[in-house]
Design a protein around this motif. Structure first.
Motif, PDB file in Angstrom:
ATOM      1  N   GLU A   1      28.987  -5.246  93.780  1.00  0.00           N
ATOM      2  CA  GLU A   1      29.644  -5.566  95.055  1.00  0.00           C
ATOM      3  C   GLU A   1      29.224  -5.598  96.504  1.00  0.00           C
ATOM      4  OE1 GLU A   1      33.791  -4.232  97.605  1.00  0.00           O
ATOM      5  OE2 GLU A   1      33.493  -3.628  95.521  1.00  0.00           O
ATOM      6  N   PRO A   2      28.254  -4.784  96.616  1.00  0.00           N
ATOM      7  CA  PRO A   2      27.479  -4.774  98.116  1.00  0.00           C
ATOM      8  C   PRO A   2      26.715  -6.113  97.968  1.00  0.00           C
ATOM      9  CG  PRO A   2      27.269  -2.518  97.319  1.00  0.00           C
ATOM     10  CD  PRO A   2      28.043  -3.465  96.092  1.00  0.00           C
ATOM     11  N   ALA A   3      26.084  -6.598  97.000  1.00  0.00           N
ATOM     12  CA  ALA A   3      25.162  -7.786  96.920  1.00  0.00           C
ATOM     13  C   ALA A   3      26.192  -8.943  97.054  1.00  0.00           C
ATOM     14  CB  ALA A   3      24.325  -7.890  95.412  1.00  0.00           C
ATOM     15  N   GLY A   4      27.154  -9.042  96.361  1.00  0.00           N
ATOM     16  CA  GLY A   4      28.373  -9.955  96.401  1.00  0.00           C
ATOM     17  C   GLY A   4      28.800 -10.136  97.808  1.00  0.00           C
ATOM     18  N   ARG A   5      28.923  -8.991  98.463  1.00  0.00           N
ATOM     19  CA  ARG A   5      29.399  -9.041 100.120  1.00  0.00           C
ATOM     20  C   ARG A   5      28.431  -9.658 100.816  1.00  0.00           C
ATOM     21  NH1 ARG A   5      33.998  -6.509 101.513  1.00  0.00           N
ATOM     22  NH2 ARG A   5      34.871  -4.660 100.099  1.00  0.00           N
ATOM     23  N   ARG A   6      27.154  -9.276 100.640  1.00  0.00           N
ATOM     24  CA  ARG A   6      26.055  -9.919 101.314  1.00  0.00           C
ATOM     25  C   ARG A   6      25.990 -11.624 101.099  1.00  0.00           C
ATOM     26  NH1 ARG A   6      23.823  -5.104 100.175  1.00  0.00           N
ATOM     27  NH2 ARG A   6      22.463  -5.814  98.378  1.00  0.00           N
ATOM     28  N   ALA A   7      25.954 -11.772  99.665  1.00  0.00           N
ATOM     29  CA  ALA A   7      26.111 -13.137  99.385  1.00  0.00           C
ATOM     30  C   ALA A   7      27.064 -14.125  99.873  1.00  0.00           C
ATOM     31  CB  ALA A   7      25.897 -13.494  98.033  1.00  0.00           C
ATOM     32  N   LEU A   8      28.167 -13.327  99.910  1.00  0.00           N
ATOM     33  CA  LEU A   8      29.484 -14.055 100.595  1.00  0.00           C
ATOM     34  C   LEU A   8      29.527 -14.301 102.042  1.00  0.00           C
ATOM     35  CD1 LEU A   8      32.532 -15.143 100.407  1.00  0.00           C
ATOM     36  CD2 LEU A   8      33.283 -12.728 100.650  1.00  0.00           C
ATOM     37  N   ALA A  23      36.591  -8.544  93.806  1.00  0.00           N
ATOM     38  CA  ALA A  23      35.979  -7.324  93.643  1.00  0.00           C
ATOM     39  C   ALA A  23      36.449  -6.444  92.583  1.00  0.00           C
ATOM     40  CB  ALA A  23      35.863  -6.558  95.200  1.00  0.00           C
ATOM     41  N   THR A  24      35.580  -6.228  91.916  1.00  0.00           N
ATOM     42  CA  THR A  24      36.021  -5.462  90.536  1.00  0.00           C
ATOM     43  C   THR A  24      36.320  -3.788  90.745  1.00  0.00           C
ATOM     44  OG1 THR A  24      34.150  -5.225  89.216  1.00  0.00           O
ATOM     45  CG2 THR A  24      35.257  -7.242  89.151  1.00  0.00           C
ATOM     46  N   GLY A  26      34.576  -1.894  88.844  1.00  0.00           N
ATOM     47  CA  GLY A  26      33.348  -1.649  88.525  1.00  0.00           C
ATOM     48  C   GLY A  26      32.271  -1.950  89.318  1.00  0.00           C
ATOM     49  N   GLY A  27      32.527  -2.337  90.450  1.00  0.00           N
ATOM     50  CA  GLY A  27      31.664  -2.585  91.294  1.00  0.00           C
ATOM     51  C   GLY A  27      30.646  -3.942  91.426  1.00  0.00           C
ATOM     52  N   ARG A  28      31.520  -4.940  90.791  1.00  0.00           N
ATOM     53  CA  ARG A  28      31.155  -6.301  90.774  1.00  0.00           C
ATOM     54  C   ARG A  28      31.706  -7.066  91.750  1.00  0.00           C
ATOM     55  NH1 ARG A  28      27.172  -6.627  87.286  1.00  0.00           N
ATOM     56  NH2 ARG A  28      27.134  -8.997  87.488  1.00  0.00           N
ATOM     57  N   ALA A  29      31.166  -8.267  92.264  1.00  0.00           N
ATOM     58  CA  ALA A  29      32.023  -9.584  92.719  1.00  0.00           C
ATOM     59  C   ALA A  29      31.729 -10.574  92.086  1.00  0.00           C
ATOM     60  CB  ALA A  29      31.326  -9.649  94.098  1.00  0.00           C
ATOM     61  N   GLN A  30      33.185 -11.170  91.749  1.00  0.00           N
ATOM     62  CA  GLN A  30      33.191 -12.298  90.949  1.00  0.00           C
ATOM     63  C   GLN A  30      33.637 -13.496  91.689  1.00  0.00           C
ATOM     64  OE1 GLN A  30      36.166 -10.770  88.229  1.00  0.00           O
ATOM     65  NE2 GLN A  30      34.499 -10.323  86.830  1.00  0.00           N
ATOM     66  N   PHE A  31      32.721 -14.630  91.632  1.00  0.00           N
ATOM     67  CA  PHE A  31      32.899 -15.861  92.419  1.00  0.00           C
ATOM     68  C   PHE A  31      33.466 -16.579  91.465  1.00  0.00           C
ATOM     69  CE2 PHE A  31      29.768 -13.389  94.905  1.00  0.00           C
ATOM     70  CZ  PHE A  31      29.826 -13.919  96.299  1.00  0.00           C
ATOM     71  N   LEU A  32      34.839 -17.106  92.067  1.00  0.00           N
ATOM     72  CA  LEU A  32      35.460 -18.213  91.048  1.00  0.00           C
ATOM     73  C   LEU A  32      34.997 -19.536  91.282  1.00  0.00           C
ATOM     74  CD1 LEU A  32      37.667 -15.824  91.374  1.00  0.00           C
ATOM     75  CD2 LEU A  32      38.449 -17.356  89.841  1.00  0.00           C
ATOM     76  N   VAL A  33      34.289 -20.283  90.312  1.00  0.00           N
ATOM     77  CA  VAL A  33      33.747 -21.739  90.688  1.00  0.00           C
ATOM     78  C   VAL A  33      34.554 -22.582  89.562  1.00  0.00           C
ATOM     79  CG1 VAL A  33      31.617 -20.872  91.594  1.00  0.00           C
ATOM     80  CG2 VAL A  33      31.840 -21.267  89.014  1.00  0.00           C
ATOM     81  N   ALA A  34      34.090 -23.782  89.772  1.00  0.00           N
ATOM     82  CA  ALA A  34      34.551 -24.914  88.858  1.00  0.00           C
ATOM     83  C   ALA A  34      34.320 -24.509  87.399  1.00  0.00           C
ATOM     84  CB  ALA A  34      34.186 -26.264  89.205  1.00  0.00           C
ATOM     85  N   TRP A  82      40.705  -8.840  96.586  1.00  0.00           N
ATOM     86  CA  TRP A  82      40.166  -9.939  97.075  1.00  0.00           C
ATOM     87  C   TRP A  82      39.030  -9.635  97.973  1.00  0.00           C
ATOM     88  CZ3 TRP A  82      41.015 -13.680  93.877  1.00  0.00           C
ATOM     89  CH2 TRP A  82      42.246 -13.983  93.176  1.00  0.00           C
ATOM     90  N   LEU A  83      38.102 -10.050  97.875  1.00  0.00           N
ATOM     91  CA  LEU A  83      37.015 -10.129  98.988  1.00  0.00           C
ATOM     92  C   LEU A  83      37.266 -11.629  99.607  1.00  0.00           C
ATOM     93  CD1 LEU A  83      33.740  -9.146  97.323  1.00  0.00           C
ATOM     94  CD2 LEU A  83      35.248  -7.670  98.680  1.00  0.00           C
ATOM     95  N   ARG A  84      37.565 -12.556  99.108  1.00  0.00           N
ATOM     96  CA  ARG A  84      38.068 -13.738  99.719  1.00  0.00           C
ATOM     97  C   ARG A  84      39.128 -14.162  98.930  1.00  0.00           C
ATOM     98  NH1 ARG A  84      36.148 -18.040 102.706  1.00  0.00           N
ATOM     99  NH2 ARG A  84      36.807 -20.001 102.127  1.00  0.00           N
ATOM    100  N   PRO A  85      40.478 -14.183  99.445  1.00  0.00           N
ATOM    101  CA  PRO A  85      41.385 -14.442  98.883  1.00  0.00           C
ATOM    102  C   PRO A  85      41.492 -16.001  98.375  1.00  0.00           C
ATOM    103  CG  PRO A  85      42.252 -13.943 100.806  1.00  0.00           C
ATOM    104  CD  PRO A  85      40.618 -13.738 100.696  1.00  0.00           C
ATOM    105  N   PRO A  86      42.303 -16.580  97.427  1.00  0.00           N
ATOM    106  CA  PRO A  86      42.599 -18.010  97.117  1.00  0.00           C
ATOM    107  C   PRO A  86      43.311 -18.737  98.359  1.00  0.00           C
ATOM    108  CG  PRO A  86      43.840 -16.620  95.587  1.00  0.00           C
ATOM    109  CD  PRO A  86      43.031 -15.892  96.426  1.00  0.00           C
TER     110      PRO A  86
END
Length: 113
Positions: A1-8, A23-24, A26-34, A82-86
């Protein structure tokens, strides 16, 4: 998740189109894409110069996978948030993975270093 926050943060500063980010527990960030990105992940990374993706902690979720959407509890492991809500804009047209992947790979690589 910390890397996902930096990428975001980087992606937002670059003005790239973004979809929701989860943000899960388990400490991961999931970016929803097409849809379809999971099947293309290896080829996209290779074409971008990331030929050894085993060192990157990037995973594509495709058919048969699921994402626990906030504010759900993930099987007693803790809440997804949500790190970034829909938004209305991204709900109908999520971004193509290729637009985000270079930054995600760079941040993932730097996080391992």
């Amino acid at each position: 998740e910390p890397a996902g926050r930096r990428a975001l943060t980087r992606l937002e500063r670059m003005g790239l189109p973004l979809g929701p980010v989860v943000a899960t527990p388990g400490g991961r960030a999931q970016f929803l894409v097409a849809p379809g990105a999971a099947a293309e992940l290896h080829d996209l990374l290779y074409r971008m110069g990331w030929d050894d993706r085993t060192h990157l902690d990037l995973h594509g979720l495709g058919p048969g996978s699921h994402v626990t959407a906030p504010p759900s509890d993930r099987g007693g492991l803790g809440p997804a948030r949500w790190l970034r809500p829909p938004s209305l804009d991204t709900a109908t047209k999520p971004p193509a993975a290729r637009l985000l992947l270079g930054t995600l790979a760079y941040v993932a690589h730097r996080s391992r270093a």
